[in-house]
Write a protein that holds these residues in place. Structure first.
Motif, PDB file in Angstrom:
ATOM      1  N   UNK A 218      -3.514   1.523   3.297  1.00  0.00           N
ATOM      2  CA  UNK A 218      -4.839   1.746   2.721  1.00  0.00           C
ATOM      3  C   UNK A 218      -5.201   0.545   1.850  1.00  0.00           C
ATOM      4  N   UNK A 219      -5.907  -0.410   2.431  1.00  0.00           N
ATOM      5  CA  UNK A 219      -6.270  -1.623   1.694  1.00  0.00           C
ATOM      6  C   UNK A 219      -7.304  -1.325   0.613  1.00  0.00           C
ATOM      7  N   UNK A 220      -8.160  -0.319   0.842  1.00  0.00           N
ATOM      8  CA  UNK A 220      -9.229  -0.008  -0.113  1.00  0.00           C
ATOM      9  C   UNK A 220      -8.693   0.655  -1.378  1.00  0.00           C
ATOM     10  N   UNK A 221      -7.731   1.568  -1.233  1.00  0.00           N
ATOM     11  CA  UNK A 221      -7.160   2.280  -2.387  1.00  0.00           C
ATOM     12  C   UNK A 221      -5.649   2.336  -2.251  1.00  0.00           C
ATOM     13  N   UNK A 222      -4.984   1.201  -2.401  1.00  0.00           N
ATOM     14  CA  UNK A 222      -3.532   1.180  -2.185  1.00  0.00           C
ATOM     15  C   UNK A 222      -2.782   1.904  -3.289  1.00  0.00           C
ATOM     16  N   UNK A 223      -1.708   2.564  -2.909  1.00  0.00           N
ATOM     17  CA  UNK A 223      -0.836   3.185  -3.905  1.00  0.00           C
ATOM     18  C   UNK A 223      -0.149   2.090  -4.699  1.00  0.00           C
ATOM     19  N   UNK A 248      -2.139  -3.890 -13.150  1.00  0.00           N
ATOM     20  CA  UNK A 248      -1.741  -4.532 -11.907  1.00  0.00           C
ATOM     21  C   UNK A 248      -2.821  -4.355 -10.850  1.00  0.00           C
ATOM     22  N   UNK A 249      -2.988  -5.406 -10.040  1.00  0.00           N
ATOM     23  CA  UNK A 249      -3.938  -5.330  -8.934  1.00  0.00           C
ATOM     24  C   UNK A 249      -3.326  -6.004  -7.719  1.00  0.00           C
ATOM     25  N   UNK A 250      -3.764  -5.586  -6.563  1.00  0.00           N
ATOM     26  CA  UNK A 250      -3.262  -6.136  -5.316  1.00  0.00           C
ATOM     27  C   UNK A 250      -4.079  -7.369  -4.946  1.00  0.00           C
ATOM     28  N   UNK A 251      -3.400  -8.498  -4.730  1.00  0.00           N
ATOM     29  CA  UNK A 251      -4.086  -9.742  -4.380  1.00  0.00           C
ATOM     30  C   UNK A 251      -3.478 -10.389  -3.156  1.00  0.00           C
TER      31      UNK A 251
END
Length: 317
Positions: A218-223, A248-251
């Motif tokens: 889930x790229x939009x709302x990753x765990x 933290x954020x996914x980049x």
């Protein structure tokens, strides 16, 4: 001759033989940015373990293009003590402080100097000049015995945002940068150091065929802490990063080499600089299986071999 004197003579002789057998290091100056840092990351380690040491002096700045390198060079010629004149630092020798390209070249007396364009412009030959010519002239002036290598950078990973529209693809980016570096080499009589070629060769194999997107992710709302499947990647890719506030954020980093890409780049460097085939390397970094390392060594060797064959064909009457 006494027993002690004979033993002393034997030790002196043995020491002399060892000194003769210990190879002189290959001396390298890189004029580039983070891509040069990536591609040489494991080069010292490989050299030490293979008995082919490499002494590196970096003239690298993150995100630096040829125009900026040329600007700093011009600043040094105009005012060696000026703030723009000494932009380089060596993380392995922080005590050295800041230095200029001229100082790097003259102090290192290198066997090889690499030159590259910033990766985002690497496939645009119109961005190389007049800056490449100014830098080549400076290298030949201040390191006259050095062989200058055009460090061919690599195309970004297939999921880079630039490729989303389909107007630019990884294949088109690579074709453009291969042509740009070939032109650079032909213009000034340089040799291409085919790291980008090695990346493309590896990417065509089953072990390094990166597939995206991961349909199970889930790229939009990753765990938090979760990542997509990135097997086969030669670059860093998706990772979790802390912001200034601690969140933290996914980049996505679809540019810079990961452990596999760094090892691949170093294998290319090792073969070109030492003349020893990458296929003979035994060491591999932690995190790579022997099968993965072997495939990367093969990709490096094939890239260097193809480049040498192409060069020989151009020189043939």
């Amino acid at each position: 001759m006494t027993v002690l004197s004979r033993r002393f003579a034997i030790l002196l002789l043995a020491g002399g033989v060892l000194a003769q057998e210990r190879p002189a290091p290959v001396k390298l100056v890189t004029v580039g940015n983070s891509f040069a840092n990536n591609a040489t990351f494991f080069l010292r380690e490989i050299g030490e373990r293979q008995g082919a040491p490499v002494e590196m002096t970096p003239a690298n700045i993150g995100g630096c293009d040829l125009a900026r390198h040329a600007r700093h060079l011009k600043a040094y010629y105009e005012d060696p003590a000026g703030a723009e004149s000494r932009p380089y630092r060596d993380a392995a020798r922080p005590e050295r402080g800041a230095y200029s390209l001229v100082e790097a070249l003259e102090s290192a007396d290198p066997d090889y100097v690499t030159l590259q364009q910033v990766s985002g412009d690497s496939y645009k030959p119109e961005t190389f000049e007049p800056y490449a010519g100014e830098l080549v002239a400076a290298i030949r002036r201040h390191a006259p015995r050095a062989r200058i290598l055009a460090l061919q950078t690599w195309a970004y990973r297939a999921d880079h945002p630039w490729f989303a529209s389909g107007e630019l693809t990884q294949e088109k980016m690579f074709a453009g940068l291969r042509e740009a570096y070939a032109r650079l080499a032909a213009r000034y009589g340089l040799e291409v150091l085919p790291v980008g070629e090695a990346f493309q060769i590896a990417r065509a194999t089953a072990l390094w065929r990166f597939v995206h997107p991961d349909l199970a992710f889930d790229y939009a709302s990753p765990a938090p802490g979760s990542l997509p499947n990135q097997s086969g990647s030669l670059v860093v890719g998706w990772s979790w990063r802390k912001s200034g506030a601690g969140a933290q954020s996914l980049g996505l980093d679809a540019k810079h080499a990961n452990t596999a890409g760094r090892y691949l780049g170093a294998c290319v460097f090792h073969e070109v600089l030492t003349g020893r085939s990458a296929l003979g390397l035994a060491w591999r970094p932690e995190g790579l299986s022997e099968a993965q390392a072997e495939s990367l060594r093969m990709a490096a060797h094939l890239a260097v071999f193809a480049q040498r064959e192409a060069g020989a064909a151009r020189r043939a009457p």
